[in-house]
Design a protein around this motif. Structure first.
Motif, short mmCIF file in Angstrom:
data_model
loop_
_atom_site.label_atom_id
_atom_site.label_comp_id
_atom_site.label_asym_id
_atom_site.label_seq_id
_atom_site.Cartn_x
_atom_site.Cartn_y
_atom_site.Cartn_z
N VAL A 131 0.85 -1.19 0.00
CA VAL A 131 0.00 0.00 0.00
C VAL A 131 0.88 1.24 0.00
O VAL A 131 1.82 1.34 0.80
N PHE A 132 0.58 2.21 -0.88
CA PHE A 132 1.24 3.51 -0.94
C PHE A 132 0.21 4.58 -0.58
O PHE A 132 -0.91 4.57 -1.10
N ARG A 133 0.60 5.55 0.26
CA ARG A 133 -0.27 6.66 0.63
C ARG A 133 0.49 7.97 0.55
O ARG A 133 1.65 8.04 0.96
N THR A 134 -0.17 8.99 0.04
CA THR A 134 0.43 10.32 -0.03
C THR A 134 -0.59 11.35 0.44
O THR A 134 -1.80 11.17 0.26
N ASP A 135 -0.09 12.43 1.04
CA ASP A 135 -0.91 13.59 1.35
C ASP A 135 -0.06 14.83 1.09
O ASP A 135 0.99 14.74 0.46
N GLN A 136 -0.49 15.97 1.58
CA GLN A 136 0.20 17.20 1.26
C GLN A 136 1.57 17.31 1.92
O GLN A 136 2.42 18.09 1.46
N VAL A 137 1.83 16.56 2.97
CA VAL A 137 3.10 16.72 3.68
C VAL A 137 3.92 15.45 3.74
O VAL A 137 5.07 15.48 4.15
N SER A 138 3.37 14.29 3.36
CA SER A 138 4.13 13.05 3.52
C SER A 138 3.74 12.04 2.46
O SER A 138 2.70 12.15 1.82
N HIS A 139 4.60 11.05 2.29
CA HIS A 139 4.26 9.87 1.51
C HIS A 139 4.82 8.66 2.25
O HIS A 139 5.86 8.74 2.89
N ARG A 140 4.09 7.56 2.18
CA ARG A 140 4.48 6.35 2.91
C ARG A 140 4.03 5.12 2.14
O ARG A 140 3.09 5.18 1.36
N TRP A 141 4.73 4.04 2.38
CA TRP A 141 4.31 2.77 1.82
C TRP A 141 4.56 1.66 2.83
O TRP A 141 5.38 1.79 3.73
N LEU B 170 2.74 -5.46 3.86
CA LEU B 170 2.17 -6.34 4.89
C LEU B 170 2.35 -5.78 6.30
O LEU B 170 2.39 -6.53 7.28
N GLN B 171 2.42 -4.45 6.43
CA GLN B 171 2.63 -3.79 7.71
C GLN B 171 3.91 -4.24 8.39
O GLN B 171 4.13 -3.96 9.57
N LEU B 172 4.79 -4.93 7.65
CA LEU B 172 6.06 -5.40 8.21
C LEU B 172 7.23 -4.56 7.71
O LEU B 172 8.17 -4.29 8.45
N VAL B 173 7.19 -4.18 6.44
CA VAL B 173 8.19 -3.28 5.88
C VAL B 173 7.50 -1.95 5.64
O VAL B 173 6.57 -1.87 4.82
N ASN B 174 7.91 -0.90 6.35
CA ASN B 174 7.21 0.38 6.33
C ASN B 174 8.20 1.51 6.05
O ASN B 174 9.28 1.55 6.66
N PHE B 175 7.78 2.42 5.18
CA PHE B 175 8.60 3.60 4.88
C PHE B 175 7.75 4.84 5.01
O PHE B 175 6.57 4.85 4.63
N MET B 176 8.32 5.91 5.56
CA MET B 176 7.65 7.19 5.67
C MET B 176 8.64 8.27 5.30
O MET B 176 9.79 8.27 5.77
N GLY B 177 8.23 9.20 4.42
CA GLY B 177 9.10 10.28 4.00
C GLY B 177 8.33 11.55 3.78
O GLY B 177 7.09 11.55 3.73
N PRO B 178 9.04 12.68 3.61
CA PRO B 178 8.36 13.96 3.41
C PRO B 178 7.72 14.05 2.05
O PRO B 178 8.17 13.43 1.08
N GLU C 48 6.40 21.68 7.71
CA GLU C 48 5.33 20.73 7.97
C GLU C 48 5.70 19.31 7.59
O GLU C 48 4.91 18.39 7.77
N ARG C 49 6.88 19.11 7.03
CA ARG C 49 7.25 17.77 6.57
C ARG C 49 7.54 16.86 7.75
O ARG C 49 8.21 17.26 8.70
N PRO C 50 7.06 15.63 7.71
CA PRO C 50 7.26 14.73 8.84
C PRO C 50 8.65 14.11 8.82
O PRO C 50 9.45 14.35 7.93
N ASP C 51 8.90 13.27 9.81
CA ASP C 51 10.16 12.55 9.89
C ASP C 51 10.26 11.55 8.75
O ASP C 51 9.28 11.18 8.11
N ARG C 52 11.48 11.11 8.52
CA ARG C 52 11.73 10.03 7.56
C ARG C 52 12.01 8.75 8.36
O ARG C 52 12.85 8.76 9.28
N GLY C 53 11.33 7.68 8.02
CA GLY C 53 11.52 6.44 8.76
C GLY C 53 11.44 5.23 7.86
O GLY C 53 10.76 5.24 6.82
N PHE C 54 12.12 4.16 8.29
CA PHE C 54 12.10 2.91 7.54
C PHE C 54 12.24 1.77 8.54
O PHE C 54 13.16 1.75 9.36
#
Length: 491
Positions: free
Chosen positions: A91-101, A104-112, A119-125
């Motif tokens: 699953v990929f999701r985007t909004d005005q300040v972040s994008h994430r994918w 299986l909820q096991l490998v997760n990425f979050m970026g600005p 307003e950009r969020p943290d970057r995580g993996f």
């Protein structure tokens, strides 16, 4: 002559139909493509290759499109997007300040995203449960950790900080200033910080306390224990047990005892609510009275009233009924037979008792029915998915239509559509307009002023206009009663 006779016969049948409007409600080229139009004549939704490829509007604005069940793309009314492959696998999701994918909820990425830098969020993996990382721009909150080798994570897993080295050899957790060092977790533990002290050699012995506030001890966990809290109050809260023989809890508001744990016991409570309970062969037989009510003779009969939730079981898990109120305005009543074989929710307005109730019913796996009480109704046959994912829009978009051999959709009392075998056969009524389609083989469109009967999606047919009926051929337009000069008609 035979052709003229056939056309005359079709025309006679069409004249028995209800009259019609100029704009078609749909174009049916099943299984290639079936298109539905809005009252203004714009494309509203479509499906192709049966139910596999689709595009449709979303209730909250925006649209959804995809290839069932492999691919789904949604653009919501607020501008956010979501794309999934083999949902819920990727699953990929985007909004005005972040994008994430997420995989299986096991490998997760979050970026600005593309929003303002402030307003950009943290970057995580993360790769659960092996690798965790977060980049915030500050060393105080950023981290990288490899489990079980070594690392530190911050503000996660119910702790302010967790550090490990060759876990379970060593683990340190910090939460609200309390530090717990574990060695060969969960066997050895030392606790200190924020006024707390303690140690444990699990399961033999353990002790923990906060001076003047609380203390707890156990021996041969969980057989022998004692816990005391609120030592600074006139009557502390105390519980202790020598299991399975005896357990007791006592405070200013509660007293309870259990014999031959957990089978026999009682509880007397005076605050924050009044309640008395007696247990016989718990959890089978329980009697409770007061501000809460329990009458359990499991598995034959159970009735309880807790915080406004009235629940009844008969021959558990065969029959279950619950009813409650939302904000004192809506009465909700849910009935289930063997959890999911029969499931029904009925909502009744307490503010306006004359209003029609809203009802949703599943008879698994045969059909699902939904009626909002305000003119919107739906029925689907077969329906093996809806009862398990009642609040999951993605499952409803991707999987449920694959089983919809028959669908009834009433968008308003004047807008009704029937569909059989993934739109092979459709019947639609919008106001005085009527349409019937057997794929591209045969269709009948009728309204107040015009009518049209066609074979082969316009290969030949009859049309009624202001001058009466006339035959046509090779007219594949989406409109009826509005043919221009290029239409090949017989005069």
């Amino acid at each position: 002559m035979r052709l003229r006779f056939l056309l005359a016969w079709i025309g006679a049948a069409a004249m028995l139909a209800t009259p019609s409007a100029a704009q078609r409600l749909e174009r049916n080229l099943w299984p290639v493509k079936v298109t539905e139009y809005s009252p203004a004549g714009a494309v509203q939704s479509w499906e192709a290759a049966g139910p596999l490829i689709f595009r449709q509007p979303l209730d909250g604005g925006g649209f959804a499109e995809g290839l069932r069940p492999l691919y789904l793309h949604k653009r919501n009314g607020d501008g956010t997007t979501e794309t999934s492959f083999l949902y819920p696998i990727l699953v990929f999701r985007t909004d005005q300040v972040s994008h994430r994918w997420s995989l299986l909820q096991l490998v997760n990425f979050m970026g600005p995203g593309a929003g303002p830098p402030a307003e950009r969020p943290d970057r995580g993996f993360d790769v659960w449960p092996f690798y965790f990382s977060r980049e915030t721009g500050s060393p105080a909150t950023s981290y990288h950790a490899l489990f079980p080798i070594a690392g530190t994570i911050k503000n996660r897993l119910f702790n302010d900080r967790a550090t490990w080295l060759l876990f379970p050899l060593y683990l340190r957790t910090v939460n609200r200033g309390v530090i717990a060092d574990s060695y060969l977790w969960p066997i050895g533990r030392v606790i200190h910080g924020a006024g707390h002290e303690g140690f444990a050699v699990w399961p033999l012995i353990g002790r923990r306390g906060q001076a003047g506030v609380s203390s707890s001890d156990y021996y041969l966990w969980p057989l022998i224990y004692r816990r005391v809290t609120q030592l600074d109050q006139p009557v502390p809260d105390e519980s202790y047990g020598f299991l399975p023989f005896y357990a007791r809890e006592h405070s200013a508001d509660v007293i309870g005892e259990t014999y031959l744990f957990p089978f026999f016991g009682y509880m007397h409570r005076t605050a924050p609510y009044r309640y008395d309970e007696t247990r016989y062969f718990w959890p089978l037989f329980v009697q409770g009275r007061g501000d809460r009510y329990r009458n359990r003779w499991a598995p034959f009969y159970t009735h309880s009233i807790v915080k406004g939730l009235d629940k009844t079981w008969v021959l558990w898990p065969l029959y279950r009924q619950q009813h409650w109120t939302d904000d004192g305005r809506v009465l909700q009543r849910r009935t289930q037979f063997f959890y999911f074989l029969y499931w029904s929710l009925r909502e009744t307005s307490l503010v306006n008792p004359r209003a029609a109730p809203a009802v949703k019913t599943h008879v698994w796996p045969f059909y699902s029915v939904w009626d909002n009480g305000a003119g919107r109704r739906q029925l689907q046959v077969l329906s093996p998915i809806e009862v398990f994912f009642p609040h999951n829009e993605n499952m409803r978009l991707l999987w449920s239509p694959l089983f919809a051999f028959y669908r009834f959709d009433q968008r308003s009392p004047d807008d009704v559509r029937h569909s059989v075998f993934f739109d092979l056969i459709t019947w639609r009524r919008r106001g005085a307009h009527r349409e019937f389609h057997l794929g591209p083989l045969f269709s009948r469109v009728s309204g107040p002023a015009t009518a049209r009967v066609s074979v082969g999606h316009g290969l030949l047919g009859l049309e009624r206009g202001p001058r009466g009926w006339r035959p046509f051929w090779f007219d594949f337009s989406a409109k009826s009663g509005d043919r221009s000069a290029q239409t090949a008609a017989i005069h």
